[in-house]
Write a protein that holds these residues in place. Sequence first.
Motif, mmCIF file in Angstrom:
data_model
loop_
_atom_site.group_PDB
_atom_site.id
_atom_site.type_symbol
_atom_site.label_atom_id
_atom_site.label_comp_id
_atom_site.label_asym_id
_atom_site.label_seq_id
_atom_site.Cartn_x
_atom_site.Cartn_y
_atom_site.Cartn_z
ATOM 1 N N MET A 132 0.628 -0.738 0.178
ATOM 2 C CA MET A 132 0.008 0.015 0.305
ATOM 3 C C MET A 132 1.137 1.241 -0.183
ATOM 4 N N THR A 133 0.098 2.189 -0.635
ATOM 5 C CA THR A 133 0.762 3.663 -0.053
ATOM 6 C C THR A 133 0.562 3.956 1.398
ATOM 7 N N PHE A 134 0.834 5.045 1.842
ATOM 8 C CA PHE A 134 1.127 5.191 2.937
ATOM 9 C C PHE A 134 -0.496 6.147 3.579
ATOM 10 N N SER A 135 -1.258 6.342 2.295
ATOM 11 C CA SER A 135 -2.627 6.699 2.637
ATOM 12 C C SER A 135 -3.663 5.450 2.714
ATOM 13 N N GLN A 136 -2.748 5.213 1.702
ATOM 14 C CA GLN A 136 -4.001 3.654 1.729
ATOM 15 C C GLN A 136 -3.644 3.104 3.206
ATOM 16 N N PHE A 137 -2.346 3.050 3.794
ATOM 17 C CA PHE A 137 -2.324 2.587 4.838
ATOM 18 C C PHE A 137 -2.333 3.158 5.963
ATOM 19 N N MET A 138 -2.990 4.509 6.472
ATOM 20 C CA MET A 138 -3.746 4.853 7.416
ATOM 21 C C MET A 138 -5.438 4.991 7.224
ATOM 22 N N LYS A 139 -5.872 4.694 6.133
ATOM 23 C CA LYS A 139 -7.187 4.633 5.462
ATOM 24 C C LYS A 139 -7.671 3.016 6.314
ATOM 25 N N GLU A 140 -6.587 1.844 5.688
ATOM 26 C CA GLU A 140 -6.757 1.148 6.716
ATOM 27 C C GLU A 140 -6.411 0.886 7.881
ATOM 28 N N PHE A 141 -5.819 1.903 8.360
ATOM 29 C CA PHE A 141 -5.556 1.439 9.981
ATOM 30 C C PHE A 141 -6.630 1.960 10.570
ATOM 31 N N ARG A 142 -7.306 2.924 10.522
ATOM 32 C CA ARG A 142 -8.317 4.006 10.835
ATOM 33 C C ARG A 142 -9.804 3.167 10.787
ATOM 34 N N ASP A 143 -9.319 2.516 9.417
ATOM 35 C CA ASP A 143 -10.808 1.382 9.574
ATOM 36 C C ASP A 143 -10.883 1.035 10.483
ATOM 37 N N GLU A 144 -9.595 0.096 10.844
ATOM 38 C CA GLU A 144 -9.199 -1.517 11.543
ATOM 39 C C GLU A 144 -9.019 -1.338 12.858
ATOM 40 N N TRP A 145 -8.717 0.033 13.247
ATOM 41 C CA TRP A 145 -8.101 0.276 14.473
ATOM 42 C C TRP A 145 -9.785 1.436 15.617
ATOM 43 N N LEU A 146 -9.779 1.654 14.860
ATOM 44 C CA LEU A 146 -10.955 3.159 15.742
ATOM 45 C C LEU A 146 -12.349 2.497 15.842
ATOM 46 N N GLU A 147 -13.108 3.231 16.843
ATOM 47 C CA GLU A 147 -14.486 2.633 16.366
ATOM 48 C C GLU A 147 -15.755 3.052 15.501
ATOM 49 N N HIS A 148 -16.932 2.399 15.507
ATOM 50 C CA HIS A 148 -17.429 1.482 14.723
ATOM 51 C C HIS A 148 -17.562 3.368 13.721
ATOM 52 N N GLU A 149 -17.739 3.571 12.981
ATOM 53 C CA GLU A 149 -18.845 4.570 12.284
ATOM 54 C C GLU A 149 -17.970 5.410 12.910
ATOM 55 N N TRP A 150 -16.305 5.601 12.769
ATOM 56 C CA TRP A 150 -16.058 6.938 13.648
ATOM 57 C C TRP A 150 -16.396 8.098 12.529
ATOM 58 N N ALA A 151 -16.433 8.271 11.482
ATOM 59 C CA ALA A 151 -15.861 9.963 10.551
ATOM 60 C C ALA A 151 -17.066 10.174 10.836
ATOM 61 N N ARG A 152 -18.939 9.009 10.502
ATOM 62 C CA ARG A 152 -19.723 10.103 10.387
ATOM 63 C C ARG A 152 -19.826 10.387 12.011
ATOM 64 N N LYS A 153 -19.585 9.679 13.225
ATOM 65 C CA LYS A 153 -19.407 10.767 13.885
ATOM 66 C C LYS A 153 -18.617 11.945 14.179
ATOM 67 N N LEU A 154 -17.752 12.040 14.009
ATOM 68 C CA LEU A 154 -16.775 12.821 13.271
ATOM 69 C C LEU A 154 -17.621 14.039 12.437
ATOM 70 N N ASP A 155 -17.632 13.395 11.613
ATOM 71 C CA ASP A 155 -18.808 14.561 10.847
ATOM 72 C C ASP A 155 -20.076 15.153 11.482
ATOM 73 N N SER A 156 -20.621 14.139 12.285
ATOM 74 C CA SER A 156 -21.770 14.641 12.507
ATOM 75 C C SER A 156 -21.304 15.807 14.675
ATOM 76 N N LYS A 157 -20.017 15.315 14.801
ATOM 77 C CA LYS A 157 -19.265 16.338 15.820
ATOM 78 C C LYS A 157 -19.253 17.824 14.532
ATOM 79 N N LEU A 158 -18.111 18.023 13.853
ATOM 80 C CA LEU A 158 -18.299 18.942 13.321
ATOM 81 C C LEU A 158 -19.211 19.670 12.570
ATOM 82 N N CYS A 159 -20.079 19.407 12.546
ATOM 83 C CA CYS A 159 -21.596 19.712 11.965
ATOM 84 C C CYS A 159 -21.791 20.897 13.369
ATOM 85 N N VAL A 160 -21.722 20.361 14.198
ATOM 86 C CA VAL A 160 -22.000 21.628 15.498
ATOM 87 C C VAL A 160 -21.011 22.014 16.228
#
Length: 222
Positions: free
Chosen positions: A61-89
């Motif tokens: 993988m490239t570094f960007s691809q690896f970091m995406k894989e790492f986040r998908d594997e180890w961060l909490e479920h639906e972290w991106a959606r939750k962060l998006d909701s946090k940013l909106c307020v």
Amino acid sequence: MLRAGDVALEIARRFEYACKNYIADKGIKEDEQIRRILNSCFHNHRIIHWIDRSCERLEAMTFSQFMKEFRDEWLEHEWARKLDSKLCVMSQKNRAFREWYNDFYSQVLLLSGTLEEMMEKDIRHLVYSLMDNHLWSHADLEHIRSLETLKEWVNALINEDRAIRMDIAHMCKRVNEGHSVPNGNRGGCASSAPAPAGGSGSTGSSGANNSRPRPPALTHNE
């Protein structure tokens, strides 16, 4: 097995920045970057077990691809959606615009490569909706609305916010020293800084502060 959520988003962000600095400082070629990171950066046995199971695929993988894989594997479920909701307020809430925006934008960047990734026009509209009342009235002026790039627009707002706060500080100093203050100053001296947008303590001469008339002008590319 390390469960999702055991790696916090802030830790993942610091890890990514540290890896970028490591790659830059060592001048590591792209096809060797992930192998060097996998061999030197992890000591948790559960993550090491994950690497062992997928080592060949990860190293390709490239570094960007690896970091995406790492986040998908180890961060909490639906972290991106939750962060998006946090940013909106994530309202400015009386913080200096530059300080608030830097905090806001650093978190927006974490969404890169996800379904919630924001384009510049999305960031601009969201920032407009979250800034304090004293500033969005200036953001609606034509000379600021007409700025095409996000960077130019943000820099103009930083300067406007700084000028507003300096005016308020100057007027308050005059009041405290017993001088009269002319009508029409930018913010008044009821407090040391402008009231936050939508806050219970905000004031205005009409209901305009409760509904923003229009978003910033779109750029030619939008």
